[in-house]
Every structure is written in structure tokens, then in C-alpha cells.
Design an enzyme around this catalytic site. Structure first.
Site, PDB file in Angstrom:
ATOM      1  N   GLU A 270       0.835  -1.205   0.000  1.00 43.52           N
ATOM      2  CA  GLU A 270       0.000   0.000   0.000  1.00 43.52           C
ATOM      3  C   GLU A 270       0.871   1.257   0.000  1.00 43.52           C
ATOM      4  O   GLU A 270       1.807   1.380   0.787  1.00 43.52           O
ATOM      5  CB  GLU A 270      -0.889  -0.020   1.244  1.00 43.52           C
ATOM      6  CG  GLU A 270      -1.789   1.188   1.389  1.00 43.52           C
ATOM      7  CD  GLU A 270      -2.576   1.177   2.694  1.00 43.52           C
ATOM      8  OE1 GLU A 270      -3.566   1.920   2.786  1.00 43.52           O
ATOM      9  OE2 GLU A 270      -2.193   0.414   3.617  1.00 43.52           O
ATOM     10  N   LYS A 331      -9.525   1.131  -3.522  1.00 37.63           N
ATOM     11  CA  LYS A 331      -9.999   0.648  -2.223  1.00 37.63           C
ATOM     12  C   LYS A 331     -11.464   1.007  -2.027  1.00 37.63           C
ATOM     13  O   LYS A 331     -11.887   2.149  -2.223  1.00 37.63           O
ATOM     14  CB  LYS A 331      -9.144   1.247  -1.105  1.00 37.63           C
ATOM     15  CG  LYS A 331      -9.453   0.680   0.268  1.00 37.63           C
ATOM     16  CD  LYS A 331      -8.501   1.229   1.318  1.00 37.63           C
ATOM     17  CE  LYS A 331      -8.754   0.600   2.682  1.00 37.63           C
ATOM     18  NZ  LYS A 331      -7.852   1.155   3.706  1.00 37.63           N
ATOM     19  N   CYS A 381      -5.221  -2.905   2.949  1.00 37.17           N
ATOM     20  CA  CYS A 381      -5.196  -2.672   4.390  1.00 37.17           C
ATOM     21  C   CYS A 381      -6.322  -3.437   5.074  1.00 37.17           C
ATOM     22  O   CYS A 381      -6.441  -4.633   4.910  1.00 37.17           O
ATOM     23  CB  CYS A 381      -5.237  -1.178   4.690  1.00 37.17           C
ATOM     24  SG  CYS A 381      -4.785  -0.769   6.385  1.00 37.17           S
TER      25      CYS A 381
END
Length: 528
Positions: A270, A331, A381
Site C-alpha cells: 500500500e 480501495k 489494508c
């Protein structure tokens, strides 16, 4: 009963997820600590107010003991004053604990006499509280009790009911344990029920072994395992976005690794590239794309995208031979206060020196990255906490992911138990879907997890290096007969509705029974 017992039990629940000294989960401690709470709300027939207080105290201690490491991000890196940081963490834990207070208040209010009924009701209200924590206000389900069971005897149930279903089962078991009487040891019926439960667990284990290892078509051979290179830059968090230190270090190190890698699939974590494309030196991204446009290799790279006019996204870019345009994943499940600021809380985030942003949300169930016969599904994440959202991709088994890849940077939380907790969360997703989970992170845990939830390769945390290994995708070809798990089947169609309906039905039936008793009905026999 003194409240300090509930505090200690709550802290034990937190420790069961990942022990502070070695990071290992302890399934037995999770059940034992929950059993202490069950004993407190069952013994002496406490009022609903007392039950709510016990649930609140237990859950506040448990959640503070679970995500105390938020202190590092807010105080050490964010510069928020220590007293305010402590107050913020306590406030978050107390807010989330209110769900459990309500659940145990309802449990004590209904005052079930029948022991099996009490166990089912305890499991139902606990399940509803866990799901509410994972859903309301975008959800923050970090630390759910089921994650303590990735190595335990109940892990086999993950493929059927998922982590929340595991939480229901453990709550039922906890309440049953505290209601065992000496006479039960002499009861044939009790022994039959106990042995029957063990037999069902054994059958589930055997069924999983058949589905995962044996039931395939021998004539069809799976593609060769993917050779991986997972990059862990270990860029210090307080330097990561600094133009004079962390940024040039990241750009240089990751570019060197991407240019020199020989593995089939190279993965950078990320925001490995901590700048927007338009902020990079000309030709930087184009050089990476050209490097992977020919040959037999592919790359997946974490990078922010967008602009002020269109908004920003936390994204993954992919390149491989044959692509006319870069693969892109944005995301979907954003972190409150980190990637979007909830209404009325801008004053709070302005008190911290953290590069926060209001990001755009990507779509749910985005297309996987197709490479070498695999369907590789990114998640960024803490998106891997939301199994019901990852499960959307299994609605069509023929197009379901064969490998998950998690891109993370939890360097915000230091070298703490947060790394171990996140690793166990990824392992639970592997168990639920029986798909490997590959993790590329900035500081750890960079790891390869196979379809059985076993960590096969892992890089030492808080070091700079490259993890080399291989992963075998699952469900590559419909002709193989690799069936998706029962959990993947139902969660892809109905989300968590079946579990909520089960729990709601138990509470409703119990409430109706309590109403009949209140009108003069006969109490149930307290025996099984």
C-alpha cells in the site's frame, strides 16, 4: 460480583487474539474469558441493568486491550496530546462496547431458565453485537473473538459460518460450560450430546479435507504455482511522506527491486509509491509499465491516484504482457479518520499532524487481475476484515478469485501486536474461502498464507527486504471441481443476513416465551 473480574476477563479476551509476548492466538483463552462473563451474567439472576454494565465493562476492557496501539498513530506520529489520545481510545472502545451492553441487558431481561435456551440466547445476542460493531458507522470489527480460533479445533467451521459464526458457537459453548453441574457427569443424555457435538466437528473436518484436498478431477492439472517477490520497504512512518527523506528512499528502493526482480509476480505494498503519478519525475511509472509489458512477469503496485478536481483513491496498479491499459483496483472500504473524515469530526483530525484525506470509494466486487491462469483479487489494508465484502466476488464461481493479495501499511502502529492481529485476520479469510492470501506490507507482516490458513513464508518484520516464495491458486478451472466453500456460497448471495436472521429468530422466540411466562405460563425445565 465485583466489576474487576469483568475487566480482567475482557483483557484476557484481548490477549487471546494475539499474546503480547509472541503474537500467537489462544482459542482456549478466548472461550475461557467469555465463560467468565457468561458466569457473571448467569449466576444470581442479575437485573438487565447489571447485565448491561457487565457487558459494557468487559467489552471496554477487551477493546482497549485489543487496539491500544492506536495510541502510537495518534500520539507518536500524529502529535495529539497524550491525555487526549487516551481519552479518544477509551471513547472509541466505550462507544463500541455499548453494543455488548445492550446485548447482555437483553439477555438478563429475558431471564431464560432452560440451560440450552440460555446458551443459544447468549450466543444470539453476542452475534448481533459483533455484527453491529462490524456494520454500523461503516464498521470497525477489529478484534472479533473468532480470530482467536485460526489455529484451534473450531477453525474448520470457518468454511461454513465465517468468523461471526465462530463467535456465535464460542459464545454458546461458553454459556454451556458455566452451566455444567455435577449431575451432568452422571447423565447419559449429557454425554450423548457432548459426544454428538464432537462427532459433528469430526465430520466437518473430514468434509473439509475431502473438499480441499481430495475431491478433484485428476485428469485436469492446475497451473504451476506462482513465483512471488513481495517487497517490504520498511520506510520509517515518520519519514514516509517527507520529500527530503522517505519519499526519495521509497522511489529509489522500490524501483530497484521492480527492475531487478525475477519472480513471476512482483507485489509492492500500500502506497509503496507515496506520490501521485503527476508528482513523479517524468517517465517513472512509464518505465515500470514498459519493464512488465513484455516477457512473462507481472507487477501489482500500491499508489495513490486522482487529482483535486476528481478526488483521490487509495489504489493498486497492475501491469503484465498483453494489457493495453494498466489494471486498476481502488480501495472500497475506507478507514474512518484515516481515509475519510466522518461528519462533525474535522475538528478532531485537525488536532493531529497526519496526512489524512477524504478519498473516493472504489466499487464493491471489482474485477480481479488475470495473470498466468490465476484470478488475483487485491484488497487494501483493513479491507480484509470484511469477509462479507470479499465474498461478493464468489457469486459466479467460474470467475471467483483464485488468490487474494492484501496491500498494507500498518507502520502507523509500530512494532506491536497489531501486526500479529492483522496476520490472523488474513489467515481467517483464507480459511473462510479456502483461497491463499498473499500479504505485501511496508513493515510487516509480509507473508504467504496458503488455502488452509497456514503461513508458509514470512519476512522478518521491520526489516527491508524481499520475500521470495510461491503460491498455488485454488479454483483455477471449473473442470477441476474445486468447489467454493459453503460460506463463500451463501455470503456472496445474502451477505450476513442469514446469521442475523438466525440470531434474530432466537431472540424473538425467547422473547415470546418470556411473554407467555409473564402471563402465567409455566417455566421450562432448567435441565437439557
Amino acid at each position: 460480583m465485583p466489576l474487576w473480574i469483568a475487566v480482567l476477563a475482557g483483557l484476557a479476551q484481548a490477549a487471546s487474539l494475539a499474546l503480547p509476548w509472541n503474537g500467537q492466538p489462544q482459542w482456549w483463552l478466548q472461550i475461557a474469558s467469555l465463560a467468565v462473563l457468561a458466569w457473571q451474567v448467569r449466576a444470581g439472576a442479575p437485573t438487565w441493568r447489571r447485565g448491561a454494565l457487565l457487558g459494557f465493562v468487559f467489552a471496554t476492557a477487551w477493546l482497549c486491550g485489543t487496539f491500544w496501539w492506536l495510541y502510537i498513530s495518534m500520539h507518536t506520529y500524529g502529535g495529539l496530546a497524550a491525555p487526549l489520545t487516551v481519552a479518544a481510545i477509551l471513547g472509541l472502545a466505550a462507544f463500541l462496547a455499548s453494543y455488548y451492553a445492550l446485548a447482555l441487558g437483553v439477555f438478563c431481561r429475558l431471564a431464560v431458565v432452560h440451560r440450552a435456551g440460555a446458551a443459544l440466547l447468549f450466543g444470539a445476542v453476542w452475534l448481533l453485537a459483533e455484527m453491529a460493531r462490524g456494520w454500523l458507522w461503516t464498521g470497525f470489527p477489529w478484534g472479533a473473538g473468532g480470530y482467536a480460533h485460526v489455529d484451534g479445533p473450531l477453525a474448520v467451521l470457518a468454511r461454513y459460518v465465517g468468523v461471526y459464526g465462530l463467535g456465535f458457537v464460542t459464545a454458546v459453548l461458553a454459556m454451556l460450560l458455566v452451566q455444567v453441574r455435577a449431575s451432568d457427569l452422571r447423565s447419559l443424555r449429557a454425554w450423548v450430546l457432548a459426544l454428538g457435538g464432537l462427532a459433528l466437528l469430526g465430520l466437518a473436518t473430514a468434509d473439509r479435507h475431502c473438499a480441499v484436498e481430495l475431491c478433484h478431477t485428476p485428469a485436469v492439472r492446475a497451473p504451476a504455482p506462482l513465483q512471488l517477490a513481495l517487497l517490504q520497504g520498511n520506510i520509517p512512518q515518520d519519514e514516509k511522506f517527507q520529500p527530503g527523506s522517505g519519499v526519495p528512499l521509497a522511489l529509489q528502493w522500490y524501483r530497484e527491486q521492480l527492475d531487478g526482480a525475477s519472480a513471476s509476480l512482483v507485489v509492492a505494498p500500500e502506497t509503496a509509491i507515496p506520490l501521485l503519478p503527476q508528482q513523479l519525475i517524468p517517465g517513472y511509472l512509464e518505465g515500470i509499465a514498459k519493464r512488465y509489458a513484455s516477457g512473462s512477469q507481472a507487477v501489482l503496485l500500491g499508489i495513490p491516484l486522482g487529482d483535486e478536481a476528481e478526488g483521490y483513491t487509495n489504489s493498486v496498479l497492475g501491469a503484465r504482457p498483453g494489457l493495453t491499459a494498466p489494471y486498476r483496483y481502488d480501495k472500497h472500504h475506507l478507514v474512518p479518520f484515516g481515509e475519510f473524515i466522518p461528519p462533525f469530526f474535522k475538528w478532531f483530525t485537525q488536532m493531529m499532524n497526519i496526512p489524512l484525506g477524504d478519498f473516493n470509494r472504489g466499487g464493491l466486487g471489482q474485477a480481479p487481475f488475470a495473470f498466468a491462469g490465476q484470478r488475483i483479487a487485491p484488497n487494501i489494508c483493513y479491507e480484509d476484515l470484511f469477509g462479507e465484502e470479499l465474498g461478493v466476488r464468489f457469486a459466479d464461481p467460474a470467475g471467483a478469485p483464485t488468490v487474494f493479495v492484501n496491500f498494507s501499511n500498518i507502520g502507523w502502529f509500530g512494532n506491536t501486536v497489531a501486526i500479529d492481529q492483522h496476520l490472523h485476520i488474513s489467515r481467517m479469510r483464507a480459511l473462510e474461502f479456502e483461497r491463499p492470501m498473499v500479504r505485501a506490507t511496508n513493515t510487516g507482516a509480509t507473508a504467504i498464507i496458503d488455502h488452509r490458513g497456514v503461513v508458509t513464508h514470512q519476512l522478518e518484520r521491520h526489516t527491508r527486504g524481499v520475500l521470495l516464495g510461491e503460491v498455488q491458486g485454488r479454483g483455477v478451472d471449473a473442470q477441476q471441481g474445486w468447489a467454493i466453500t459453503p460460506y463463500a456460497w451463501w455470503v456472496s448471495r445474502w451477505g450476513l443476513v442469514p446469521l442475523a436472521a438466525l440470531a434474530g429468530a432466537i431472540v424473538l422466540v425467547t422473547a415470546l416465551g418470556a411473554g407467555r411466562r409473564g402471563r402465567g405460563g409455566t417455566a421450562r425445565n432448567p435441565d437439557f
